[in-house]
Write an enzyme that holds these catalytic residues in place. Structure first.
Site, short mmCIF file in Angstrom:
data_model
loop_
_atom_site.label_atom_id
_atom_site.label_comp_id
_atom_site.label_asym_id
_atom_site.label_seq_id
_atom_site.Cartn_x
_atom_site.Cartn_y
_atom_site.Cartn_z
N GLU A 35 0.87 -1.38 -0.13
CA GLU A 35 -0.02 -0.08 -0.02
C GLU A 35 0.76 1.23 -0.09
OE1 GLU A 35 -3.58 1.39 -0.39
OE2 GLU A 35 -3.12 -0.75 -0.46
N HIS A 37 3.71 1.80 -1.59
CA HIS A 37 4.12 2.04 -2.83
C HIS A 37 2.80 2.56 -3.80
CE1 HIS A 37 7.33 -1.36 -2.13
NE2 HIS A 37 7.81 -0.42 -2.42
#
Ligand code: PAF
Length: 282
Positions: A35, A37
């Site tokens: 999440e 990234h």
């Protein structure tokens, strides 16, 4: 989304994009997306005409006894996650493509490396700065996005961009956390289930120190003690470091004041986790 595996093709595409005066948002990663990234990609999507991400597990930034071999990798999963974020280019070079022969030049980071992760990972930031110099030259981004979880890395990249005059705007993005407070990291998959619960103590320890500051505590050893006691009482992790420095300078301070970072690294059985809180203290 196009997947590009060669430097030459990637450069040709980016040169074309730049000739059309389009802005490029770049998210460099080592893959195994989480999440955190995806948040970087979403920010890049909002702010740029073109979004490019790289996936490259960079051998140069791993020490001989570190987890290069076991660093999690799953390209097909990453590709489908990236596709859902509606990005334009995914640059996925091999090690031979990025380092075709032994380099005759590398980037040496001189400041801020004798503290925090730099202390126990000699050469790590040289590896990060070297690969980013190559990636910045290939991708020529308008903006580059990095997570604040690696706060020392953000400080080093800030210097890299300034020292080498890259015409790039560095965009640091807030840490994304799991429900229990554990900072999202690709390495979290290497935690045992019981360790995943215990690892939430890292953020709790930092929150307790932040509350103490908000209630008036300024003494550095006292604040470190609060962090240490929480980690030791609530997990079986081995503390690598607990440090409080000025930020982004990463210099020791006598008392908590101004812009500071409280940073920790804790080793679990197969993985070493880091976390931090950056705050401004009056
Ligand atoms: O933060 C990372 O994933 C890596 O250090 C980076 C910036 C992609 C360089 O290899």
């Amino acid at each position: 989304m196009r997947v590009i595996t060669t430097v030459q093709e990637m450069q040709e595409i980016i040169q074309q994009v730049k000739a059309e005066k389009k802005s490029v948002g770049f998210v460099p990663t080592m893959g195994f997306l989480h999440e955190g990234h995806l948040t970087l990609l979403r920010n890049a999507r909002k702010e740029n005409d073109i979004v490019a991400m790289s996936i490259f597990v960079n051998p140069l930034q791993f020490g001989p006894n570190e987890d290069f071999a076991t660093y999690p990798r799953d390209f097909e999963r990453d590709r489908s996650l990236a596709e859902k974020e509606n990005i334009d280019f995914l640059f996925y070079p091999s090690v031979a493509e990025m380092y075709p022969s032994e380099a005759s030049i590398s980037v040496i980071v001189k400041d801020r490396t004798d503290v925090l992760c730099g202390k126990s990972r000699p050469g790590h930031f040289d590896g990060v700065a070297t690969v980013l110099t190559k990636l910045f030259n290939i991708m020529m981004p308008t903006r580059a996005y990095f997570g604040k979880k690696d706060a020392q890395q953000v400080a080093v990249i800030d210097s890299l961009i300034k020292d080498f005059n890259f015409p790039i705007k560095l965009i640091p993005v807030d840490i994304v956390r799991e429900e229990n407070g554990l900072a999202k990291s690709s390495r979290n998959v290497n935690l045992e289930p019981y360790e995943r619960e215990q690892a939430a103590a890292l953020y709790r320890s930092l929150q307790k120190a932040r509350s103490a500051i908000e209630e008036g505590e300024r003494d550095i050893p006292e604040l470190k003690k609060i962090i240490e006691t929480t980690i030791l009482n609530e997990s079986q992790g081995n503390i690598d470091y607990i440090e409080i420095y000025s930020y982004p300078e990463l210099k020791p301070i006598d008392k908590a004041s101004g812009s500071i970072i409280m940073a920790i690294a804790v080793k679990f059985s197969k993985v070493r986790l880091i976390d931090n809180i950056i705050m401004s203290v009056k």
